[in-house]
Write a protein that holds these residues in place. Structure first.
Motif, PDB file in Angstrom:
ATOM      1  N   GLU A  47       0.670  -1.339   0.178  1.00 19.60           N
ATOM      2  CA  GLU A  47       0.125   0.080  -0.082  1.00 19.60           C
ATOM      3  C   GLU A  47       0.785   1.261  -0.160  1.00 19.60           C
ATOM      4  OE1 GLU A  47      -3.198  -0.290  -0.701  1.00 19.60           O
ATOM      5  OE2 GLU A  47      -2.917  -2.463  -0.661  1.00 19.60           O
ATOM      6  N   MET A  48       2.150   1.135   0.130  1.00 21.33           N
ATOM      7  CA  MET A  48       2.985   2.278   0.031  1.00 21.33           C
ATOM      8  C   MET A  48       3.708   2.466  -1.458  1.00 21.33           C
ATOM      9  SD  MET A  48       4.945   1.538   3.792  1.00 21.33           S
ATOM     10  CE  MET A  48       6.016   2.980   3.647  1.00 21.33           C
ATOM     11  N   THR A  49       4.091   3.588  -1.509  1.00 23.13           N
ATOM     12  CA  THR A  49       4.616   3.809  -2.938  1.00 23.13           C
ATOM     13  C   THR A  49       5.850   3.307  -3.078  1.00 23.13           C
ATOM     14  OG1 THR A  49       5.811   5.808  -2.494  1.00 23.13           O
ATOM     15  CG2 THR A  49       3.469   5.987  -3.056  1.00 23.13           C
ATOM     16  N   VAL A  50       6.530   3.341  -4.510  1.00 21.03           N
ATOM     17  CA  VAL A  50       7.869   2.774  -4.432  1.00 21.03           C
ATOM     18  C   VAL A  50       8.992   3.504  -3.807  1.00 21.03           C
ATOM     19  CG1 VAL A  50       9.442   2.667  -6.508  1.00 21.03           C
ATOM     20  CG2 VAL A  50       7.317   1.818  -6.898  1.00 21.03           C
ATOM     21  N   GLU A  51       8.650   4.769  -4.004  1.00 19.00           N
ATOM     22  CA  GLU A  51       9.620   5.662  -3.140  1.00 19.00           C
ATOM     23  C   GLU A  51       9.429   5.308  -1.740  1.00 19.00           C
ATOM     24  OE1 GLU A  51      10.280  10.544  -2.363  1.00 19.00           O
ATOM     25  OE2 GLU A  51       9.802   9.641  -4.578  1.00 19.00           O
ATOM     26  N   GLU A  52       8.459   5.252  -0.996  1.00 21.58           N
ATOM     27  CA  GLU A  52       8.224   4.999   0.511  1.00 21.58           C
ATOM     28  C   GLU A  52       8.976   3.819   0.683  1.00 21.58           C
ATOM     29  OE1 GLU A  52       4.180   7.682   1.268  1.00 21.58           O
ATOM     30  OE2 GLU A  52       4.004   5.506   0.544  1.00 21.58           O
ATOM     31  N   ASN A  53       8.686   2.631  -0.187  1.00 24.13           N
ATOM     32  CA  ASN A  53       9.354   1.401   0.052  1.00 24.13           C
ATOM     33  C   ASN A  53      10.995   1.528   0.180  1.00 24.13           C
ATOM     34  OD1 ASN A  53       7.954  -1.488  -0.007  1.00 24.13           O
ATOM     35  ND2 ASN A  53       6.455   0.154  -1.072  1.00 24.13           N
ATOM     36  N   LEU A  54      11.421   2.300  -0.885  1.00 24.05           N
ATOM     37  CA  LEU A  54      12.992   2.501  -0.925  1.00 24.05           C
ATOM     38  C   LEU A  54      13.294   3.279   0.354  1.00 24.05           C
ATOM     39  CD1 LEU A  54      13.491   3.503  -4.490  1.00 24.05           C
ATOM     40  CD2 LEU A  54      14.023   1.227  -3.605  1.00 24.05           C
ATOM     41  N   GLU A  55      12.644   4.177   0.853  1.00 24.32           N
ATOM     42  CA  GLU A  55      13.030   4.953   2.015  1.00 24.32           C
ATOM     43  C   GLU A  55      12.953   4.096   3.371  1.00 24.32           C
ATOM     44  OE1 GLU A  55       9.894   7.959   2.191  1.00 24.32           O
ATOM     45  OE2 GLU A  55      11.056   9.176   0.801  1.00 24.32           O
ATOM     46  N   MET A  56      12.157   2.985   3.198  1.00 20.10           N
ATOM     47  CA  MET A  56      12.189   1.971   4.249  1.00 20.10           C
ATOM     48  C   MET A  56      13.147   1.230   4.577  1.00 20.10           C
ATOM     49  SD  MET A  56       9.266   2.493   6.289  1.00 20.10           S
ATOM     50  CE  MET A  56       9.258   0.959   7.078  1.00 20.10           C
ATOM     51  N   SER A  97       7.832   5.924  -9.297  1.00 16.23           N
ATOM     52  CA  SER A  97       8.001   6.265  -7.916  1.00 16.23           C
ATOM     53  C   SER A  97       7.080   6.562  -7.186  1.00 16.23           C
ATOM     54  CB  SER A  97       9.096   7.339  -7.853  1.00 16.23           C
ATOM     55  OG  SER A  97       8.645   8.475  -8.546  1.00 16.23           O
ATOM     56  N   SER A  98       5.896   6.938  -7.575  1.00 15.52           N
ATOM     57  CA  SER A  98       4.689   7.385  -7.145  1.00 15.52           C
ATOM     58  C   SER A  98       3.609   6.458  -7.019  1.00 15.52           C
ATOM     59  CB  SER A  98       4.092   8.875  -7.528  1.00 15.52           C
ATOM     60  OG  SER A  98       3.765   8.783  -8.792  1.00 15.52           O
ATOM     61  N   GLN A  99       3.781   5.456  -7.703  1.00 19.13           N
ATOM     62  CA  GLN A  99       2.592   4.301  -7.680  1.00 19.13           C
ATOM     63  C   GLN A  99       2.955   3.347  -6.315  1.00 19.13           C
ATOM     64  OE1 GLN A  99       2.815   3.486 -12.442  1.00 19.13           O
ATOM     65  NE2 GLN A  99       2.370   1.705 -11.022  1.00 19.13           N
ATOM     66  N   THR A 100       1.941   2.841  -6.008  1.00 24.70           N
ATOM     67  CA  THR A 100       1.876   1.822  -4.884  1.00 24.70           C
ATOM     68  C   THR A 100       2.725   0.353  -5.385  1.00 24.70           C
ATOM     69  OG1 THR A 100      -0.160   0.652  -5.278  1.00 24.70           O
ATOM     70  CG2 THR A 100      -0.195   2.347  -3.888  1.00 24.70           C
ATOM     71  N   ALA A 101       3.275  -0.132  -4.460  1.00 26.89           N
ATOM     72  CA  ALA A 101       4.071  -1.194  -4.818  1.00 26.89           C
ATOM     73  C   ALA A 101       3.280  -2.559  -5.347  1.00 26.89           C
ATOM     74  CB  ALA A 101       4.796  -1.787  -3.605  1.00 26.89           C
ATOM     75  N   GLY A 102       2.092  -2.680  -4.658  1.00 25.14           N
ATOM     76  CA  GLY A 102       0.863  -3.327  -5.169  1.00 25.14           C
ATOM     77  C   GLY A 102       0.618  -3.566  -6.481  1.00 25.14           C
ATOM     78  N   SER A 103       0.862  -2.372  -7.151  1.00 22.53           N
ATOM     79  CA  SER A 103       0.248  -2.034  -8.361  1.00 22.53           C
ATOM     80  C   SER A 103       1.228  -2.488  -9.539  1.00 22.53           C
ATOM     81  CB  SER A 103      -0.111  -0.724  -8.573  1.00 22.53           C
ATOM     82  OG  SER A 103       0.983   0.247  -8.761  1.00 22.53           O
ATOM     83  N   LEU A 104       2.529  -2.903  -9.266  1.00 20.56           N
ATOM     84  CA  LEU A 104       3.629  -3.116  -9.985  1.00 20.56           C
ATOM     85  C   LEU A 104       3.491  -4.379 -10.670  1.00 20.56           C
ATOM     86  CD1 LEU A 104       6.724  -1.656  -8.074  1.00 20.56           C
ATOM     87  CD2 LEU A 104       5.152  -0.350  -9.693  1.00 20.56           C
ATOM     88  N   SER A 105       4.029  -4.760 -11.618  1.00 18.09           N
ATOM     89  CA  SER A 105       4.286  -6.238 -12.363  1.00 18.09           C
ATOM     90  C   SER A 105       5.142  -6.836 -11.428  1.00 18.09           C
ATOM     91  CB  SER A 105       4.824  -5.917 -13.792  1.00 18.09           C
ATOM     92  OG  SER A 105       6.127  -5.647 -13.719  1.00 18.09           O
ATOM     93  N   GLY A 106       5.248  -8.232 -11.773  1.00 18.62           N
ATOM     94  CA  GLY A 106       6.130  -8.813 -10.821  1.00 18.62           C
ATOM     95  C   GLY A 106       7.538  -8.726 -11.080  1.00 18.62           C
ATOM     96  N   GLY A 107       7.927  -8.496 -12.260  1.00 23.37           N
ATOM     97  CA  GLY A 107       9.387  -8.126 -12.661  1.00 23.37           C
ATOM     98  C   GLY A 107       9.606  -6.594 -11.761  1.00 23.37           C
ATOM     99  N   MET A 115      12.404  -5.887  -8.731  1.00 24.21           N
ATOM    100  CA  MET A 115      13.407  -4.783  -8.998  1.00 24.21           C
ATOM    101  C   MET A 115      13.327  -3.823  -7.562  1.00 24.21           C
ATOM    102  SD  MET A 115      12.973  -3.527 -12.738  1.00 24.21           S
ATOM    103  CE  MET A 115      13.064  -4.571 -14.253  1.00 24.21           C
ATOM    104  N   LEU A 116      12.188  -3.761  -7.131  1.00 23.38           N
ATOM    105  CA  LEU A 116      11.782  -2.802  -5.871  1.00 23.38           C
ATOM    106  C   LEU A 116      12.575  -3.633  -4.961  1.00 23.38           C
ATOM    107  CD1 LEU A 116      10.886  -0.498  -4.684  1.00 23.38           C
ATOM    108  CD2 LEU A 116       8.493  -1.251  -4.620  1.00 23.38           C
ATOM    109  N   ALA A 117      12.236  -4.804  -4.646  1.00 27.54           N
ATOM    110  CA  ALA A 117      12.680  -5.431  -3.606  1.00 27.54           C
ATOM    111  C   ALA A 117      14.248  -5.608  -3.485  1.00 27.54           C
ATOM    112  CB  ALA A 117      12.256  -6.954  -3.636  1.00 27.54           C
ATOM    113  N   ILE A 118      14.929  -5.866  -4.445  1.00 30.77           N
ATOM    114  CA  ILE A 118      16.316  -5.623  -4.728  1.00 30.77           C
ATOM    115  C   ILE A 118      16.776  -3.994  -4.294  1.00 30.77           C
ATOM    116  CG2 ILE A 118      18.186  -5.797  -6.271  1.00 30.77           C
ATOM    117  CD1 ILE A 118      16.981  -8.099  -7.704  1.00 30.77           C
TER     118      ILE A 118
END
Length: 230
Positions: free
Chosen positions: A91-100, A127-137, A141-144
């Protein structure tokens, strides 16, 4: 640096890892651990992360006994584990996940984030999209990327190509190779040919035991791999 000698561990009285001895240094690019499903590969990463206790043997990270460390201490020392589940905050954005990922590396957060975006440009676009809305790939990438935000010395990747299309898998391995120029990668992967082709050092794990160790190319060409996978 990781130094393990005769490591045993179990779940609920059932032994999973048997007498594992190995080492990983910061000078290595990619160290691959391959083996069939259920061999104990993910359990090994949980042990190294300080999540799963050992029953016997000696395990040190940069000279510190693992049993004296909390998982957060392991991250602080430079061992970062990106699990197969990815464990994103959907539920958090890409940028917020990276900040975590940078929660203990705030002083370099902006520059580290830019390095992640340079490595994975699609994350900058999303960067402003939620992580849950991203494709698997993109989620992988976000997890890494989140792992890299913690400034690891050793980055452990558990099945980074899991569920990815072949074309995306190829791109993922290209990114892993690029990361390994600066950070040691401890790689668990079912795409054996790709993993061993990248690896300087490789281990074959079967039924909780190492049955072979060699260079990546040496293990790829060995009878052990042919017997295990062909």
């Amino acid at each position: 640096m990781i130094e393990a000698t005769d490591i045993d561990t179990s779940y609920g009285g059932i032994q999973v890892l048997w007498d594992l001895s190995f080492s990983v240094s910061e000078e290595e690019g990619v160290v691959a651990i391959v083996g069939p499903n259920g061999a104990g590969k993910s359990t090994l990463l949980r042990v190294l992360s300080g999540i799963q206790p050992i029953d016997d043997g000696e395990l040190t990270l940069w000279g510190e006994d693992i049993e004296s460390l909390q998982p957060s201490d392991v991250v602080d020392m430079g061992f970062v584990h990106v699990s197969e589940e990815r464990n994103l905050f959907n539920e958090m954005t890409v940028e917020e996940n990276l900040e975590m990922g940078a929660y203990k590396r705030r002083e370099n957060m902006e520059s580290n984030m830019q390095e992640v975006y340079d490595l994975f440009p699609i994350l900058d676009e999303r960067s402003s999209q939620t992580a849950g809305s991203l494709s698997g790939g993109e989620q992988q990438m976000l997890a890494i990327g989140r792992g890299l935000m913690a400034e690891p010395k050793i980055l452990a990747l558990d099945e980074p190509s899991e569920g990815l299309a072949p074309q995306i898998t190829d791109r993922m391995f290209e990114k892993i190779e690029a990361i390994s120029e600066d950070v040691t990668i401890l790689l668990i992967e079912q795409h054996v040919n790709k993993a061993l082709s990248l690896a300087e050092t490789a281990y074959l794990l079967e039924n909780g035991e190492f049955v072979a160790q060699d260079t990546g190319q040496g293990l790829l060409e060995s009878q052990h791999i042919e017997d295990a996978y062909l």
